[in-house]
Design a protein around this motif. Structure first.
Motif, PDB file in Angstrom:
ATOM      1  N   VAL A   1       0.837  -1.200   0.000  1.00  0.00           N
ATOM      2  CA  VAL A   1       0.000   0.000   0.000  1.00  0.00           C
ATOM      3  C   VAL A   1       0.873   1.250   0.000  1.00  0.00           C
ATOM      4  O   VAL A   1       1.847   1.337   0.749  1.00  0.00           O
ATOM      5  CB  VAL A   1      -0.920   0.022   1.245  1.00  0.00           C
ATOM      6  N   TRP A   2       0.507   2.203  -0.841  1.00  0.00           N
ATOM      7  CA  TRP A   2       1.220   3.480  -0.874  1.00  0.00           C
ATOM      8  C   TRP A   2       0.871   4.274   0.380  1.00  0.00           C
ATOM      9  O   TRP A   2      -0.293   4.589   0.616  1.00  0.00           O
ATOM     10  CB  TRP A   2       0.832   4.275  -2.108  1.00  0.00           C
ATOM     11  N   ARG A   3       1.875   4.566   1.196  1.00  0.00           N
ATOM     12  CA  ARG A   3       1.648   5.362   2.397  1.00  0.00           C
ATOM     13  C   ARG A   3       2.352   6.692   2.227  1.00  0.00           C
ATOM     14  O   ARG A   3       3.540   6.745   1.887  1.00  0.00           O
ATOM     15  CB  ARG A   3       2.193   4.639   3.656  1.00  0.00           C
ATOM     16  N   GLN A   4       1.617   7.744   2.454  1.00  0.00           N
ATOM     17  CA  GLN A   4       2.173   9.092   2.316  1.00  0.00           C
ATOM     18  C   GLN A   4       1.499   9.962   3.362  1.00  0.00           C
ATOM     19  O   GLN A   4       0.272  10.122   3.356  1.00  0.00           O
ATOM     20  CB  GLN A   4       1.911   9.614   0.892  1.00  0.00           C
ATOM     21  N   ALA A   5       2.286  10.529   4.270  1.00  0.00           N
ATOM     22  CA  ALA A   5       1.730  11.217   5.433  1.00  0.00           C
ATOM     23  C   ALA A   5       0.970  12.484   5.069  1.00  0.00           C
ATOM     24  O   ALA A   5       0.021  12.875   5.745  1.00  0.00           O
ATOM     25  CB  ALA A   5       2.840  11.532   6.427  1.00  0.00           C
ATOM     26  N   GLY A   6       1.380  13.152   4.009  1.00  0.00           N
ATOM     27  CA  GLY A   6       0.707  14.393   3.632  1.00  0.00           C
ATOM     28  C   GLY A   6       1.034  14.756   2.199  1.00  0.00           C
ATOM     29  O   GLY A   6       1.798  14.048   1.535  1.00  0.00           O
ATOM     30  N   PRO A   7       0.443  15.867   1.719  1.00  0.00           N
ATOM     31  CA  PRO A   7       0.610  16.241   0.307  1.00  0.00           C
ATOM     32  C   PRO A   7       2.073  16.364  -0.126  1.00  0.00           C
ATOM     33  O   PRO A   7       2.407  15.984  -1.246  1.00  0.00           O
ATOM     34  CB  PRO A   7      -0.085  17.600   0.217  1.00  0.00           C
ATOM     35  N   ASP A   8       2.912  16.882   0.749  1.00  0.00           N
ATOM     36  CA  ASP A   8       4.293  17.107   0.328  1.00  0.00           C
ATOM     37  C   ASP A   8       5.267  16.103   0.929  1.00  0.00           C
ATOM     38  O   ASP A   8       6.467  16.160   0.656  1.00  0.00           O
ATOM     39  CB  ASP A   8       4.726  18.531   0.711  1.00  0.00           C
ATOM     40  N   ALA A   9       4.735  15.193   1.760  1.00  0.00           N
ATOM     41  CA  ALA A   9       5.613  14.199   2.392  1.00  0.00           C
ATOM     42  C   ALA A   9       6.033  13.161   1.356  1.00  0.00           C
ATOM     43  O   ALA A   9       5.309  12.909   0.405  1.00  0.00           O
ATOM     44  CB  ALA A   9       4.876  13.528   3.544  1.00  0.00           C
ATOM     45  N   PRO A  10       7.230  12.598   1.536  1.00  0.00           N
ATOM     46  CA  PRO A  10       7.619  11.529   0.616  1.00  0.00           C
ATOM     47  C   PRO A  10       6.766  10.287   0.882  1.00  0.00           C
ATOM     48  O   PRO A  10       6.377  10.031   2.022  1.00  0.00           O
ATOM     49  CB  PRO A  10       9.089  11.275   0.968  1.00  0.00           C
ATOM     50  N   GLY A  11       6.453   9.551  -0.145  1.00  0.00           N
ATOM     51  CA  GLY A  11       5.637   8.348   0.026  1.00  0.00           C
ATOM     52  C   GLY A  11       6.446   7.095  -0.229  1.00  0.00           C
ATOM     53  O   GLY A  11       7.555   7.155  -0.760  1.00  0.00           O
ATOM     54  N   ARG A  12       5.917   5.957   0.197  1.00  0.00           N
ATOM     55  CA  ARG A  12       6.583   4.677  -0.061  1.00  0.00           C
ATOM     56  C   ARG A  12       5.544   3.560   0.054  1.00  0.00           C
ATOM     57  O   ARG A  12       4.476   3.753   0.628  1.00  0.00           O
ATOM     58  CB  ARG A  12       7.731   4.463   0.939  1.00  0.00           C
ATOM     59  N   PHE A  13       5.875   2.415  -0.502  1.00  0.00           N
ATOM     60  CA  PHE A  13       5.001   1.251  -0.351  1.00  0.00           C
ATOM     61  C   PHE A  13       5.303   0.563   0.973  1.00  0.00           C
ATOM     62  O   PHE A  13       6.464   0.373   1.333  1.00  0.00           O
ATOM     63  CB  PHE A  13       5.210   0.261  -1.502  1.00  0.00           C
ATOM     64  N   GLU A  14       4.246   0.198   1.709  1.00  0.00           N
ATOM     65  CA  GLU A  14       4.380  -0.603   2.925  1.00  0.00           C
ATOM     66  C   GLU A  14       3.646  -1.919   2.680  1.00  0.00           C
ATOM     67  O   GLU A  14       2.632  -1.951   1.999  1.00  0.00           O
ATOM     68  CB  GLU A  14       3.741   0.114   4.127  1.00  0.00           C
ATOM     69  N   THR A  15       4.161  -2.973   3.269  1.00  0.00           N
ATOM     70  CA  THR A  15       3.549  -4.291   3.067  1.00  0.00           C
ATOM     71  C   THR A  15       2.744  -4.697   4.291  1.00  0.00           C
ATOM     72  O   THR A  15       3.191  -4.524   5.430  1.00  0.00           O
ATOM     73  CB  THR A  15       4.650  -5.328   2.769  1.00  0.00           C
ATOM     74  N   TYR A  16       1.532  -5.171   4.051  1.00  0.00           N
ATOM     75  CA  TYR A  16       0.655  -5.632   5.123  1.00  0.00           C
ATOM     76  C   TYR A  16       0.091  -6.991   4.745  1.00  0.00           C
ATOM     77  O   TYR A  16      -0.059  -7.297   3.556  1.00  0.00           O
ATOM     78  CB  TYR A  16      -0.513  -4.655   5.349  1.00  0.00           C
ATOM     79  N   GLU A  17      -0.231  -7.769   5.767  1.00  0.00           N
ATOM     80  CA  GLU A  17      -0.891  -9.046   5.513  1.00  0.00           C
ATOM     81  C   GLU A  17      -2.372  -8.903   5.863  1.00  0.00           C
ATOM     82  O   GLU A  17      -2.714  -8.420   6.948  1.00  0.00           O
ATOM     83  CB  GLU A  17      -0.272 -10.162   6.380  1.00  0.00           C
ATOM     84  N   ALA A  18      -3.228  -9.312   4.957  1.00  0.00           N
ATOM     85  CA  ALA A  18      -4.662  -9.360   5.254  1.00  0.00           C
ATOM     86  C   ALA A  18      -5.015 -10.833   5.423  1.00  0.00           C
ATOM     87  O   ALA A  18      -4.935 -11.610   4.466  1.00  0.00           O
ATOM     88  CB  ALA A  18      -5.462  -8.735   4.109  1.00  0.00           C
ATOM     89  N   THR A  19      -5.372 -11.217   6.644  1.00  0.00           N
ATOM     90  CA  THR A  19      -5.589 -12.645   6.914  1.00  0.00           C
ATOM     91  C   THR A  19      -7.053 -12.926   7.229  1.00  0.00           C
ATOM     92  O   THR A  19      -7.770 -12.059   7.737  1.00  0.00           O
ATOM     93  CB  THR A  19      -4.716 -13.104   8.104  1.00  0.00           C
ATOM     94  N   ASP A  20      -7.451 -14.145   6.913  1.00  0.00           N
ATOM     95  CA  ASP A  20      -8.827 -14.615   7.174  1.00  0.00           C
ATOM     96  C   ASP A  20      -9.879 -13.693   6.585  1.00  0.00           C
ATOM     97  O   ASP A  20     -10.833 -13.302   7.259  1.00  0.00           O
ATOM     98  CB  ASP A  20      -9.066 -14.749   8.693  1.00  0.00           C
ATOM     99  N   ILE A  21      -9.699 -13.336   5.348  1.00  0.00           N
ATOM    100  CA  ILE A  21     -10.667 -12.459   4.677  1.00  0.00           C
ATOM    101  C   ILE A  21     -11.715 -13.327   3.988  1.00  0.00           C
ATOM    102  O   ILE A  21     -11.377 -14.268   3.268  1.00  0.00           O
ATOM    103  CB  ILE A  21      -9.959 -11.572   3.631  1.00  0.00           C
ATOM    104  N   SER A  22     -12.973 -13.005   4.209  1.00  0.00           N
ATOM    105  CA  SER A  22     -14.043 -13.748   3.539  1.00  0.00           C
ATOM    106  C   SER A  22     -14.079 -13.378   2.061  1.00  0.00           C
ATOM    107  O   SER A  22     -13.998 -12.199   1.715  1.00  0.00           O
ATOM    108  CB  SER A  22     -15.390 -13.404   4.186  1.00  0.00           C
TER     109      SER A  22
END
Lengths: 250, 244
Positions: free
Chosen positions: A7-28
């Protein structure tokens, strides 16, 4: 289902952004895409982390608020479907999903997956309305409208202004949105008096914010409402006429 | 609408005298109109160019006669020798300038419309190779045209001896494998460019009727196959010795 999210995470309009990895578990598989994100966010909040910011409102595919790039496609892999109407059964267990915000100079990133689509409002302000004197409501069906015109106007009016057309367009062009908003008025009798002034004004505001159309058709494929690029041709025709007429009437 | 009631002012400041096409060109949408119109000029040109060159198959005499006709036969003696040819060249040159300058300006505008590109890999659904590479196939064709003129119009880089006939110049040029290969590559690029361009110009010009829309793609494919097929045959024919 278990999925990996980047997921692209970016704190604000001018903040640098980056991809963060998350696990989504037990999703129907029956949960919606946004419900899946809600669950991931609950986990994040539980861990004391900032939840993933994303836009949503009606979750019925009609408000146009939600929208993000999912694996390189606006609103994800299913055609004619807004992000909120996408269900997890569209994906396979173990899939990796890459989520990125719309990217266009006309849609600055606010935070994470949220962008500011006010540029669309600027286009509407330029002429996406009809001017009528107020008073008591006129009788219904006072102005006859041919069935095919009404159908065409309704096809155009299906646009929910989500911005997928701009996001999907390799040129970041706003043609599909603008042409739909023009056509929903320009195809009806009520829209005729201001047709050409409207067309000229809206096109020119559009060009201040977005790129130019090279007829790739990617917008039409991405549009959750299936708006046709035929409306873009209609806009081009009306714009030429508008330039000519407005100049003669000068 | 309140935003556009200032027509009286426009007339007073004399903007009425600005030629219509110039005024249209100021907008990106108008630039596309002029790209489409200049594109139609090029379509007429590449088709006529290909058809004329088919005379290569009729032998040196017919072909050289055709080359002479272009210089001397077109509307002479109403126009001076090469008059019509130079007029056509002027139309082509103006079209070229408009087409290229508009393409560069629009490409720049489109880059600015997405200053930060997507970090993840895009998964295109409708945007095909041809439509996404117009600026590059166009550049290849432009470079080729420059070489082609230097080779066969001005003769600067032509391998034939001085005073050779047009037919001999063509054969001499296409006998060089590298030139023939460049010709093939450039014409394939032209084909990719036409495949999208011929379809696309209908949209740009606002020519859209749901009854006839499916013919636009058929026309683009047919036109491309005819023009590029003919063009590709010439260097191949020279290389395999069919024309010598």
């Amino acid at each position: 289902m278990n999925l990996t999210l980047r997921v692209w995470r970016q704190a604000g309009p001018d903040a640098p952004g980056r991809f963060e990895t998350y696990e989504a578990t037990d999703i129907s598989p029956d949960s919606s895409f946004l419900e899946m994100l809600d669950l991931v966010n609950e986990d994040l909040i539980g861990q004391g982390e900032e939840p993933i910011e994303f836009m949503h409102d009606c979750r019925e595919g009609i408000c146009g608020t939600c929208g993000m790039m999912i694996n390189g496609r606006a609103h994800g892999p299913q055609s004619m479907t807004a992000t909120c109407q996408l269900h997890m059964r569209t994906f396979q267990d173990g899939d990796e999903l890459v989520l990125e915000p719309w990217r266009a100079s006309g849609f600055p990133i606010v935070k994470d997956l949220v962008v500011d689509r006010s540029a669309f409002d600027r286009i509407i302000e330029a002429g996406g309305y009809i001017s009528i004197d107020t008073g008591s409501a006129p009788d219904a069906n006072l102005i006859p409208v041919a069935k095919q015109d009404a159908d065409l106007a309704m096809d155009a009016a299906a646009c929910i202004g989500c911005g997928a057309c701009v996001a999907a367009c390799p040129n970041g062009a706003g043609q599909l949105f603008t042409s739909a908003k023009l056509a929903q008025l320009n195809t009806l009798p009520q829209g005729q008096p201001e047709r050409y002034e409207r067309t000229e004004a809206m096109v020119e505001v559009m060009e201040e914010h977005f790129g130019s159309c090279t007829n790739m058709g990617e917008c039409e494929a991405a549009c959750p409402k299936g708006i046709s690029i035929d409306f873009i041709a209609m806009m081009n025709r009306d714009y030429r006429k508008a330039k000519f007429r407005n100049r003669r009437s000068a | 609408m309140a935003t556009k009631v200032s027509h009286g002012d426009d007339a007073a400041t004399g903007s009425r005298r600005t030629p219509f096409l110039v005024e249209l060109y100021r907008s990106a949408l108008g630039k596309k109109y002029l790209m489409a119109i200049s594109g139609i000029v090029f379509m007429g040109y590449v088709l006529a160019h290909m058809l004329g060159n088919l005379k290569l198959y009729q032998g040196p005499e017919e072909f050289n006669k055709y080359a002479e006709f272009l210089r001397e036969g077109l509307l002479t003696p109403i126009l001076p020798e090469s008059g019509m040819l130079n007029l056509l060249r002027l139309v082509l040159l103006v079209s070229l300038v408009v087409h290229v300058v508009a393409a560069v300006q629009l490409t720049r505008m489109n880059k600015q419309a997405r200053p930060e590109s997507y970090r993840s890999k895009r998964d295109y659904v409708a945007a095909d190779f041809a439509s996404r590479t117009m600026i590059w196939t166009g550049t290849i064709v432009l470079l080729f045209v420059a070489y082609h003129l230097a080779d066969l119009t001005w003769g600067w880089v032509n391998p034939a001896e001085a005073g050779a006939t047009v037919y001999d110049k063509v054969v001499a040029s296409f006998s060089v494998p590298a030139v023939a290969a460049f010709y093939l590559v450039a014409n394939l690029a032209l084909g990719v460019h036409l495949y999208h361009g011929v379809w696309s110009l209908f949209q740009s010009l606002g020519i859209n009727n749901r009854r006839f829309n499916h013919w636009r793609r058929a026309l683009a494919v047919g036109f491309t196959v005819v023009v590029v097929g003919g063009n590709l045959s010439f260097p191949i024919a020279v290389q395999v010795g069919l024309i010598s």
